[in-house]
Design an enzyme around this catalytic site. Structure first.
Site, short mmCIF file in Angstrom:
data_model
loop_
_atom_site.label_atom_id
_atom_site.label_comp_id
_atom_site.label_asym_id
_atom_site.label_seq_id
_atom_site.Cartn_x
_atom_site.Cartn_y
_atom_site.Cartn_z
N GLY A 10 34.92 59.95 47.78
CA GLY A 10 34.77 61.20 47.12
C GLY A 10 34.37 61.25 45.66
N PHE A 11 34.28 62.24 45.15
CA PHE A 11 34.07 62.53 43.60
C PHE A 11 34.98 61.76 42.81
CE2 PHE A 11 35.16 65.41 40.05
CZ PHE A 11 34.56 64.73 38.97
N LEU A 76 43.84 61.06 48.45
CA LEU A 76 42.92 61.90 47.79
C LEU A 76 42.31 62.50 49.01
CD1 LEU A 76 43.49 59.69 45.66
CD2 LEU A 76 41.30 60.63 44.35
N THR A 95 42.64 69.34 58.23
CA THR A 95 42.46 67.90 57.38
C THR A 95 43.67 67.76 56.69
OG1 THR A 95 40.01 68.29 57.53
CG2 THR A 95 40.74 66.83 55.99
N TYR A 149 44.15 77.28 51.61
CA TYR A 149 43.99 76.02 50.98
C TYR A 149 45.19 75.94 49.93
CZ TYR A 149 42.36 72.45 47.68
OH TYR A 149 41.96 71.30 46.96
N LYS A 153 48.26 72.71 50.80
CA LYS A 153 48.63 71.81 49.78
C LYS A 153 49.87 71.95 49.57
CE LYS A 153 45.71 69.08 48.12
NZ LYS A 153 44.97 68.06 48.72
#
Ligand code: UDP
Length: 321
Positions: A10-11, A76, A95, A149, A153
């Site tokens: 990923g970024f 991550l 996920t 989200y 988290k």
């Protein structure tokens, strides 16, 4: 010994992987290349100490095998960006929650230190500025998809801290505030790569709402060095830390600066939230990290300001074109 980085293509993950390799680690990347991209790590393929395994963190057997092979874990892998979360809520929740559960279970079994990346989204609608780690998380209703989200988290954080509480599994939770830099894609809604791309193409720069909402943008290189610093510090275990930059800018001000940096003739177009997202979307007006906790433990100070960030992102996008 080898370090596992889930979401390493990923970024943010790919920048962390580069840094760990430079620091002399061997790195195993677990990434399903869904929001991560092979191009982010293509230049590392074949380098000594680097290995990419293309699979999902939602597969418990693969996660367990990877964790067993490594001595510490940076987790991550996650669904990214508000846009994706609003468009694909089931996948997002699965996920985030199942992936983290798999990683923590495997780390608990083999006693591996693990750093979990969380998000400033967990502060939700909090209005006390700046946000400190012990502040309340103020969530909206379950009928507003955006909050899925933040809640998922936050659940990950609870689970990580529960493993610390029950069995002293070494866990660190890092709450990342708006992280930007080279390789970030605008595909998932992130404002800086979108504005830079619009500016470079001479397209209208799309500012949502009235543009008076503010954010603090941190350079990915500052963020990855903060992550590595926390992992090296056993006093960080069992704790939550903000990571970011505390220099604030309005989104309208950001658009104007990007127009200048890209030398663009783009106009600035105000787009109502209902058009940009879905009806009932709630944006956060301000989001500023209190960085005193990480500063006092590791000495972290962001060293790259917004001008530096914008120059790096422009250079990156110009070289891609
Ligand atoms: N934003 C915008 N135009 C865009 C994309 C985003 O004005 O094309 C705004 C967005 O509404 C928010 C801010 O920029 O107020 C930061 O958005 P981003 O998705 O990058 O991060 P987050 O909302 O998670 O802080």
């Amino acid at each position: 010994m080898t370090t596992l980085v889930t979401g390493g293509a990923g970024f943010i993950g790919s920048h962390l992987v580069e840094r760990l390799l430079l620091d002399g680690h061997r790195v195993l990347v677990l990434d399903d290349l869904s929001t991560g991209r092979f191009q982010n790590v293509a230049h590392l393929e074949g380098k000594p100490g680097f290995e990419l395994r293309v699979a999902s963190v939602t597969d418990p057997e693969i996660v367990e095998r990877c964790v067993l092979e490594c001595s510490s874990v940076y987790h991550l892998a996650s669904a990214v960006g508000v846009k994706l979360v609003v468009d694909e809520p089931v996948k997002t929740i699965e996920t985030i929650v199942n992936g983290t559960d798999n990683v923590l279970k495997a780390c608990a079994r083999y006693r591996r230190p693990v750093l979990l990346t969380s998000t400033s989204e967990v502060y939700g609608k909090g209005t006390k500025i700046p946000f400190s780690e012990g502040d309340d998380c103020v969530m909206g209703p379950t009928t507003t998809r955006r909050w899925a989200y933040a809640c998922a988290k936050a659940l990950d954080e609870f689970l990580a801290l529960a493993h610390w509480h029950e069995a002293r599994l070494p866990v660190v939770v890092a709450r990342l505030f708006n992280t930007v830099g080279p390789r970030q894609t605008g595909r998932y809604g992130m404002v800086v790569p979108r504005f830079v791309s619009q500016g470079l193409k001479g397209e209208p720069i799309t500012v949502y709402g009235d543009g008076e909402q503010r954010r603090c943008f941190a350079h990915v290189a500052d963020v990855t060095s903060a992550l590595a610093g926390l992992m090296r510090e056993p006093k960080a275990y069992g704790q939550v830390f903000n990571i970011g930059n505390d220099e604030e800018v309005t989104i309208l001000g950001l658009a104007e600066r990007i127009r200048k940096v890209t030398g663009s003739k783009s106009t600035i177009r105000l787009v109502p939230y209902s058009e940009a997202y879905t009806a009932g979307f709630e944006d956060m007006m301000r989001r500023v990290p209190d960085l005193s906790k990480i500063r006092s433990l590791t000495g972290y100070r962001p060293s790259r300001n917004l001008d530096h960030i914008l120059e790096d992102v422009c250079r990156d996008q110009s070289s891609e074109r």
